[in-house]
Design a protein around this motif. Structure first.
Motif, short mmCIF file in Angstrom:
data_model
loop_
_atom_site.label_atom_id
_atom_site.label_comp_id
_atom_site.label_asym_id
_atom_site.label_seq_id
_atom_site.Cartn_x
_atom_site.Cartn_y
_atom_site.Cartn_z
N LEU A 149 20.82 55.42 4.84
CA LEU A 149 19.86 54.79 5.75
C LEU A 149 19.60 55.70 6.94
N GLU A 150 18.33 55.85 7.29
CA GLU A 150 17.98 56.57 8.50
C GLU A 150 17.87 55.56 9.65
N VAL A 151 18.63 55.79 10.69
CA VAL A 151 18.60 54.91 11.84
C VAL A 151 18.18 55.73 13.05
N HIS A 152 17.11 55.31 13.71
CA HIS A 152 16.57 56.07 14.84
C HIS A 152 17.16 55.49 16.13
N LEU A 153 17.99 56.29 16.79
CA LEU A 153 18.69 55.83 17.98
C LEU A 153 17.93 56.21 19.24
N SER A 154 17.93 55.27 20.19
CA SER A 154 17.36 55.54 21.51
C SER A 154 18.32 56.44 22.30
N PRO A 155 17.92 56.92 23.45
CA PRO A 155 18.84 57.73 24.27
C PRO A 155 20.13 56.99 24.63
N GLN A 162 20.52 61.81 30.25
CA GLN A 162 20.94 61.20 29.01
C GLN A 162 20.44 62.07 27.86
N PRO A 163 21.20 62.01 26.76
CA PRO A 163 20.71 62.79 25.62
C PRO A 163 19.42 62.18 25.10
N ALA A 164 18.66 62.98 24.46
CA ALA A 164 17.48 62.46 23.78
C ALA A 164 17.95 61.61 22.62
N GLY A 165 17.10 60.71 22.19
CA GLY A 165 17.44 59.93 21.02
C GLY A 165 17.48 60.82 19.80
N ARG A 166 18.13 60.34 18.75
CA ARG A 166 18.13 61.11 17.52
C ARG A 166 18.27 60.20 16.31
N THR A 167 18.01 60.77 15.16
CA THR A 167 18.08 60.03 13.90
C THR A 167 19.42 60.28 13.24
N VAL A 168 20.07 59.22 12.84
CA VAL A 168 21.38 59.29 12.18
C VAL A 168 21.22 58.80 10.75
N VAL A 169 21.83 59.49 9.84
CA VAL A 169 21.84 59.05 8.44
C VAL A 169 23.23 58.47 8.15
N GLU A 201 21.50 54.52 22.96
CA GLU A 201 22.29 54.37 21.73
C GLU A 201 22.94 55.69 21.34
N THR A 202 22.21 56.76 21.55
CA THR A 202 22.76 58.09 21.24
C THR A 202 23.96 58.39 22.14
N LEU A 234 26.29 49.54 19.97
CA LEU A 234 26.46 49.27 21.40
C LEU A 234 27.62 48.30 21.64
N LYS A 243 22.29 49.08 15.30
CA LYS A 243 22.23 49.50 16.69
C LYS A 243 22.98 48.53 17.58
#
Lengths: 57, 318
Positions: free
Chosen positions: B260-266, A5-12, B268-269, A44, A40
């Motif tokens: 907004l900065e939203v930190h996604l889990s794997p 799985q991809p690593a998590g990342r921050t989205v703006v 969620e990514t 999903l 989130k």
């Protein structure tokens, strides 16, 4: 076999105050902790909708 | 259902009739002769003619072919259900096509003058002091239409037969203006104009309570009336001129954005990447997340018809 799985990342994400009102009200109505959680959850949920229904824009 | 008959008349080809239809009364438009006649219908709030039937909001709420239990909505900023369709024995109605007009027949057929719904309605409502400018797009009862694969509207054979009818329940006091559609060189009434019977009945308690849930549709802050307008007087001068004292006051302006900065889990990514790969929901991570939030919200919570496409064309139109 492991599935990578991809690593998590921050989205703006950019939202105006009307859209933020919808986010905040939804978070409040559903008892979520805040904006992050509802965004989130929506991500999903929408992913599942698209995958199951072939949802189109 | 036994309703008391209050009024009846026949409108012949080329004719219409303005009828005061009070709240709770039912207007029946009925096919006589051989049937197959399109009936254009319009209405105004009897006590405020600036509240009038709006094809746009009606089309948005009920699709291109409203039928039984659908409402006829008034235009913004009023946006109230003016009438309900109590009965529809054919099920082919149209609110996509605009009313036909004198220009249309001259332009498309070289026929002038020619019967047309705009002029018929203008003449019928002249009885109440309304002008031709007060005519607006109408509800086309019995008009059988569709949309082709390229998004163009088309008119098909009229399916109404002798004895078929629609019944319209007034949810407020109305000036109702039905007319025999004037289009005889289009397929609208299968190339033959026929008379229609109009009958007004006293509605029953059952008629009215059937739509008791409409009370919810009358409880919105933004169903506005003239007392709320910044300009209340109906303008008499046709010539427009600028108000030197005008200061704009748009709603919620300025619109301010926030990042907004939203930190996604794997997981969620992975979901984000899946949506992004479809190319349908935006080009950047932020655009896709914004689309996903609104798409999810619309699906689960939005009132009224969802505006995401399911099928663009009915199979029978192919």
């Amino acid at each position: 076999m492991t599935t990578e799985q991809p690593a998590g990342r921050t989205v703006v994400v950019r939202l105006n105050q009307q859209q933020l009102e919808l986010v905040d009200r939804t978070a409040s109505d559903l008892g979520y902790a805040g904006r992050d959680e509802v965004l989130k959850k929506a991500l999903l949920g929408f992913d599942a909708l698209v995958a199951s229904e072939g949802h189109e824009s | 259902m036994n309703r008391k008959l209050l009024y009846e008349t026949t409108i012949n080809p080329g004719e219409g009739k303005a009828i005061e239809l009070l709240e709770g009364q039912v207007l029946r438009i009925e096919q006589i002769a051989d049937g197959g006649q399109c009936a254009d219908f319009n209405c105004f709030n009897l006590h405020d003619y600036k509240e009038y039937f709006h094809t746009g909001r009606t089309r948005h709420m009920h699709g291109l072919h409203p039928s039984t239990d659908d409402f006829l909505w008034s235009a913004p900023p009023r946006e109230r259900p003016m009438a309900a369709i109590l009965a529809d024995t054919v099920g082919t109605n149209d609110i996509l096509y605009p009313r036909c007009s004198a220009f249309l027949f001259e332009y498309q057929y070289g026929l002038s003058p020619h019967t047309n719904c705009h002029d018929i309605q203008a003449e019928a409502q002249r009885e109440y002091g309304l002008t031709p400018d007060d005519v607006h797009d109408s509800f086309n009862f019995f008009m059988n239409t569709g949309v082709d694969v390229e998004g163009r509207p088309y008119i098909a054979e009229n399916r109404a037969r002798k004895g078929d009818y629609v019944e319209i329940l007034a949810l407020m006091d109305l000036l109702a203006v039905p007319n025999v559609c004037g289009a005889d060189v289009m397929a609208t009434s299968s190339f033959e104009l026929k008379p229609l019977r109009l009958a007004v009945y006293a509605g029953t308690d059952a008629d009215f309570t059937r739509y008791h849930h409409r009370r919810e549709l009358l409880s919105f802050t933004n169903q506005r009336n003239p007392e709320e307008f910044r300009v209340r007087a109906i303008r008499v001068e046709r010539e427009l001129s600028r108000d030197p004292d005008y200061v704009p006051a748009f709603t919620n302006v300025p619109l301010r954005t926030e990042d907004l900065e939203v930190h996604l889990s794997p997981i969620e990514t992975a979901a984000l990447d899946y949506l992004k790969a479809t190319g349908q929901f935006g080009d950047t991570d932020g655009e896709v997340l914004r689309y996903a939030f609104h798409g999810w919200w619309i699906h689960h919570f939005m009132n009224g018809p969802k505006h995401f496409d399911r099928e663009s064309v009915d199979e029978e139109d192919l």
